[in-house]
Write a protein that holds these residues in place. Structure first.
Motif, short mmCIF file in Angstrom:
data_model
loop_
_atom_site.label_atom_id
_atom_site.label_comp_id
_atom_site.label_asym_id
_atom_site.label_seq_id
_atom_site.Cartn_x
_atom_site.Cartn_y
_atom_site.Cartn_z
N THR A 97 0.83 -1.20 0.00
CA THR A 97 0.00 0.00 0.00
C THR A 97 0.87 1.26 0.00
O THR A 97 0.47 2.30 -0.52
CB THR A 97 -0.93 0.02 1.22
OG1 THR A 97 -0.14 -0.12 2.42
CG2 THR A 97 -1.93 -1.13 1.16
N HIS A 98 2.06 1.16 0.58
CA HIS A 98 3.01 2.28 0.59
C HIS A 98 3.64 2.44 -0.79
O HIS A 98 3.73 3.55 -1.33
CB HIS A 98 4.08 2.04 1.65
CG HIS A 98 5.04 3.16 1.81
ND1 HIS A 98 6.30 3.00 2.35
CD2 HIS A 98 4.96 4.49 1.48
CE1 HIS A 98 6.94 4.16 2.36
NE2 HIS A 98 6.15 5.07 1.83
N LEU A 99 4.07 1.33 -1.39
CA LEU A 99 4.66 1.39 -2.72
C LEU A 99 3.67 1.95 -3.73
O LEU A 99 4.04 2.73 -4.61
CB LEU A 99 5.12 0.00 -3.17
CG LEU A 99 6.60 -0.33 -2.93
CD1 LEU A 99 6.94 -0.30 -1.45
CD2 LEU A 99 6.95 -1.69 -3.53
N ALA A 100 2.41 1.56 -3.60
CA ALA A 100 1.38 2.05 -4.53
C ALA A 100 1.25 3.57 -4.42
O ALA A 100 1.13 4.27 -5.44
CB ALA A 100 0.05 1.38 -4.23
N ASN A 142 2.80 9.16 -6.48
CA ASN A 142 3.51 10.44 -6.39
C ASN A 142 4.47 10.63 -7.55
O ASN A 142 4.57 11.72 -8.12
CB ASN A 142 4.27 10.53 -5.06
CG ASN A 142 3.40 10.92 -3.88
OD1 ASN A 142 2.39 11.59 -4.04
ND2 ASN A 142 3.79 10.50 -2.69
N MET A 143 5.17 9.56 -7.91
CA MET A 143 6.13 9.64 -9.00
C MET A 143 5.44 9.94 -10.34
O MET A 143 5.89 10.78 -11.12
CB MET A 143 6.91 8.33 -9.11
CG MET A 143 7.85 8.06 -7.94
SD MET A 143 8.40 6.32 -7.89
CE MET A 143 9.18 6.16 -9.50
N VAL A 144 4.33 9.26 -10.60
CA VAL A 144 3.64 9.40 -11.89
C VAL A 144 2.84 10.69 -11.97
O VAL A 144 2.84 11.38 -13.00
CB VAL A 144 2.73 8.18 -12.13
CG1 VAL A 144 1.86 8.38 -13.38
CG2 VAL A 144 3.56 6.91 -12.28
N LYS A 170 12.89 5.71 -4.25
CA LYS A 170 13.87 6.23 -3.30
C LYS A 170 13.42 6.03 -1.86
O LYS A 170 13.59 6.90 -1.00
CB LYS A 170 14.16 7.72 -3.57
CG LYS A 170 14.76 7.96 -4.96
CD LYS A 170 15.05 9.44 -5.19
CE LYS A 170 15.65 9.65 -6.57
NZ LYS A 170 15.91 11.09 -6.84
N ILE A 171 12.83 4.87 -1.60
CA ILE A 171 12.46 4.51 -0.23
C ILE A 171 13.71 3.95 0.44
O ILE A 171 14.26 2.93 0.00
CB ILE A 171 11.33 3.46 -0.20
CG1 ILE A 171 10.08 4.04 -0.88
CG2 ILE A 171 11.01 3.05 1.22
CD1 ILE A 171 8.96 3.02 -1.04
#
Length: 318
Positions: free
Chosen positions: A157-160, A165-167, A314-315
């Motif tokens: 859920t964090h990666l999603a 944010n990136m896109v 960049k986590i």
């Protein structure tokens, strides 16, 4: 002669293991709070597996540390087939997030069965949020007063959310919770504005009208959410994310192979039951099954895939 006798005794013990197992209840350890997508799938399978094994299969939630607490518990449990891990997506992500895990994801577990995976995530918002589309949510985020819920650092859920944010070019901040259930309560209360949920959970929650779906993250719409656009249709074609490993069963590494084989056989039989297949389909989960070796390959490929996303987002490992 002594060596031959030892081998025969070992073979006899293994045969006895398979014949006698299980002689008491089996535990499915779910390393997150109740109510999440993997928890739902675990309970569906546990009920039917218990009927086939002749012993109850109990689901025990051991939440904390992005699944590490419950996972470590299984890794250090007796390898006798009575304590099993039902692993969510975080099992394949954690090696990229944590420098020192208290277990080795590949070496300390024996694959039992791959239950299934969803083909997408669903971006949802709570009713207090005025945005009705993804673009409206992006515009709302410009004032810096929106955030999203995640079930732990590095959780799927964090990666999603970070991929979003990136896109989308946003800077929506993650608020961490101990599982999908607490995330939903935060949405209801307005403590957070958005979340990325598995379709298993989203489909159930959308029925009561307390949250709204803005988009789904797969390449095509799933039938159960036919009126919800994909991210590409919502104006963000660079966002394409499947639902990851939703549920897979593992045992401690030294669990006898005959017990693994019996569990795999019975789990596959459960997954083949028409009622279970229909239930999985209603939750937009692809029923998987197959031999333990298929799960080995799946886990390895997912570890590599999520490591690439963690690096791109960049986590920082903890």
């Amino acid at each position: 002669m002594t060596r031959i006798l030892s081998i025969l005794l070992c073979l006899f013990a293994c045969a006895a293991n398979a014949q006698d197992y299980p002689s008491k209840p089996v535990r499915f350890v779910m390393p997150f709070a109740p109510g999440g997508p993997t928890d739902i799938l675990a309970r569906i399978v546990a009920e039917r597996l218990g009927a086939r094994l002749g012993q109850p299969v109990l689901v025990e939630n051991r939440a904390g540390a992005n699944g590490i607490i419950g996972t470590e518990h299984v890794a250090k449990s007796a390898p006798d087939g009575y304590t099993l891990l039902v692993a969510p997506t975080s099992h394949a992500i954690n090696p990229s997030i944590y420098r020192k895990l208290p277990y080795d994801t590949l070496k300390d577990f024996a694959s039992v069965a791959y239950l299934g995976a969803s083909t997408c995530m669903v971006m949802v918002v709570g009713n207090p949020v005025p945005a009705k589309t993804v673009k409206e949510f992006v515009a709302l985020s410009a004032n810096g007063k929106v955030n999203y819920a995640a079930a732990g650092t590095g959780n799927f859920t964090h990666l999603a959310g970070e991929l979003f944010n990136m896109v989308a070019g946003t800077n929506v901040q993650a608020v961490q919770y101990k599982g999908a259930g607490p995330m939903v309560q935060a949405l209801y209360s307005g403590e957070v504005q958005a979340a990325f949920l598995g379709p298993v959970q989203a489909i159930n929650l959308l029925k009561d009208g307390r949250i709204r779906a803005l988009a789904q993250t797969g390449p095509t719409r799933i039938p159960q959410l036919a009126d919800v656009p994909t991210m590409a249709e919502a104006g963000y074609p660079g966002y394409d994310l499947d639902g990851g490993i939703q549920a897979a069963i593992y045992a401690p590494a030294k669990t006898p192979r005959d017990i693994i084989a019996k569990l795999n056989r019975e789990v596959n039989a459960v997954l083949a039951e028409p009622a279970v297949k229909a239930r999985f389909e209603s939750l937009a989960v692809e029923n998987a099954g197959g031999p333990p070796e298929a799960l080995d390959r799946q886990l390895q490929s997912k570890i590599e895939k999520y490591a690439a996303i963690v690096k791109a987002a960049k986590i920082e490992p903890e």
